[in-house]
Scaffold this active site. Structure first.
Site, short mmCIF file in Angstrom:
data_model
loop_
_atom_site.label_atom_id
_atom_site.label_comp_id
_atom_site.label_asym_id
_atom_site.label_seq_id
_atom_site.Cartn_x
_atom_site.Cartn_y
_atom_site.Cartn_z
N ASP A 16 -69.63 7.79 -62.79
CA ASP A 16 -68.41 7.13 -62.58
C ASP A 16 -69.47 5.47 -61.77
O ASP A 16 -69.90 5.18 -62.02
CB ASP A 16 -67.44 7.78 -60.88
CG ASP A 16 -66.71 7.34 -60.84
OD1 ASP A 16 -65.65 6.61 -61.74
OD2 ASP A 16 -66.82 7.16 -59.66
N ASP A 18 -66.49 3.06 -59.86
CA ASP A 18 -65.90 2.79 -58.62
C ASP A 18 -66.56 3.66 -57.66
O ASP A 18 -66.16 4.85 -57.44
CB ASP A 18 -64.04 2.98 -58.80
CG ASP A 18 -63.28 1.87 -59.43
OD1 ASP A 18 -63.61 1.37 -59.42
OD2 ASP A 18 -63.15 2.40 -60.97
#
Length: 450
Positions: A16, A18
């Site tokens: 991922d 963020d």
């Protein structure tokens, strides 16, 4: 299954973006997100401008893992079995008597089974499990406080305004249109909110590619925002670090099964092509999509019928639960709260004075991992003794994650064949934390739930 996990055993290593590969200055970002939401309520919905006024002490309320009950305006911290450990009405602590009045002698939250088995959102509650919506928990509590002060009824209606504030600031066109408060602020001064990756992390990513691993980036951010983040955090050549980049993945929906799969789409100048792809036939940059089609591409790229995938993420709802349950991937959860409980802070973590960092333990809410639970005796009479119980968030980490780390910086200097102890139902609940378990899990006797 082995008690140990190693990146060298994996064919595909996914991330991922963020709060996983990209670390934010949490204090600055949280202020901005809160202001983004509150400004919308004041300017567009007529809420009291006092919502915009905060003191450093106010941020103690901002705590990941809270669930807001939209029917009555209560926020609850849950144990692994659905017991209410602590609760507030708005930002006001509920007394032990009030908790028993609301939730009965067993202190059970009525929607726990629905949340615990699906992690889906509901018209009855909202679960704060990532830093992008976490400041909304504080705003939600303060809105309930204001409704009470005015003598107005608290029900789920106020939540429509909260959702509108989120949509206004985070919709996919907001970055391009400079709409809302959040995106224009980050575009104007990215260094204020984003922390560049260390050279060690970038070398670690390159070393995995050189070792023949397929590197994958999956983010729910739109491609234009992803591009800004990656250039600032990873450098102008960030695309060379990944074989596949997937933006606007709309997790957890990315992991949905037939018939809810969304097709992959190609991008032209950050605009999605209207016609979806029937399958993926080569690496590259894509938008939306689904893991079964990605799985087929990974089979082709690795030459293996069942490539072994490990995925790094920070959200239980969007990353760990779906990747583990549907994708059957190994999962590594990035839990910044570990740094608030004795785990050495990485070089990338910065300290601002004043407000509490949202990842730190809270005076009002306690530890993210464990809390004291006051038992009730006959007729709901509170006993004197207190049990230490794992929080529901902590139990979920143990159940759906292979291991937990405070940041990727903590493991970037290790060799790829380093063997990490993994979480296992047959081992102590402290087993899967690297480099060490949080303080609260090492003191006293823990009681996990199955």
């Amino acid at each position: 299954m082995s008690d140990y996990f190693s990146l060298s055993d994996c064919d595909v290593i996914g991330f991922d973006l963020d709060h996983t590969l990209c670390r934010y200055h949490l204090k600055e970002t949280s202020r901005l997100i809160y202001e983004s939401f509150a400004r919308y309520l004041v300017d567009h919905k007529g809420y009291d401008p006092d919502l915009l006024l905060l003191t450093p002490a106010t941020w103690d309320f901002c705590f990941k893992g809270l669930v807001v009950d939209l029917e009555d305006g209560n926020l609850v911290k849950l144990a692994a079995d659905g017991t209410v450990l602590r609760a507030t009405h708005g930002t006001r602590d509920l007394t032990e008597a009030e908790i028993l009045q609301h939730y009965g002698p067993q202190r059970q939250w009525k929607h726990f089974h629905s949340l615990n088995t699906s992690f889906t959102r509901s018209a009855h509650y909202y679960f704060y499990d990532n830093y992008f919506d976490l400041p909304g928990a504080l705003l939600c509590g303060r809105v309930v406080d204001m409704l009470n002060k005015r003598g107005e009824e608290v029900n789920a209606e106020f939540w429509k305004d909260m959702v509108a504030a989120i949509d206004h600031n985070y919709n996919t066109s907001a970055f391009k249109e400079d709409a809302g408060t959040y995106f224009p602020s980050v575009k104007r001064d990215p260094g204020r909110y984003l922390q560049p990756c260390s050279e060690e992390v970038k070398a670690w990513l390159r070393s995995m590619k050189e070792a023949g691993k397929v590197l994958l980036l999956i983010t729910s951010s739109h491609s234009d925002y992803c591009r800004l983040i990656c250039e600032h955090v990873l450098g102008k050549d960030y695309e060379d670090l990944f074989d596949i980049i997937i933006t606007n993945a709309l997790k957890p929906g990315f992991f949905s099964l037939v018939p809810h799969q969304r097709p992959f789409r190609t991008l032209v100048d950050d605009v999605e092509e209207s016609e979806g792809l029937q399958a993926l036939d080569k690496p590259g940059w894509y938008s939306q999509g689904n893991w079964p089609h990605l799985h087929q591409l990974l089979k082709t790229m690795t030459g293996k019928p069942e490539p072994k995938v490990v995925y790094f993420g920070d959200s239980m709802r969007s990353d760990m639960f779906p990747a583990s349950s549907f994708g059957r991937w190994e999962t590594v959860m990035v839990v910044e709260e570990m740094e608030g409980e004795g785990v050495p802070t990485s070089a990338a973590a910065r300290a601002n004075q004043g407000m509490k960092a949202p990842s730190d333990s809270s005076r009002q809410w306690g530890s993210y991992f464990m809390d004291a639970h006051k038992s009730s005796g006959e007729a709901g009479v509170e006993k004197e003794e207190q049990d230490q119980k794992l929080t529901w968030c902590c139990h979920s980490i143990h159940k759906y994650s292979t291991m937990a780390i405070p940041s990727v910086e903590h493991i970037a200097g290790l060799p790829l064949d380093y063997k990490f102890p993994r979480f296992s139902p047959d081992r102590p609940p402290t087993s899967g934390y690297y480099p060490r378990p949080p303080d609260s899990l090492q003191g006293g006797r823990s009681r996990d739930a199955s």
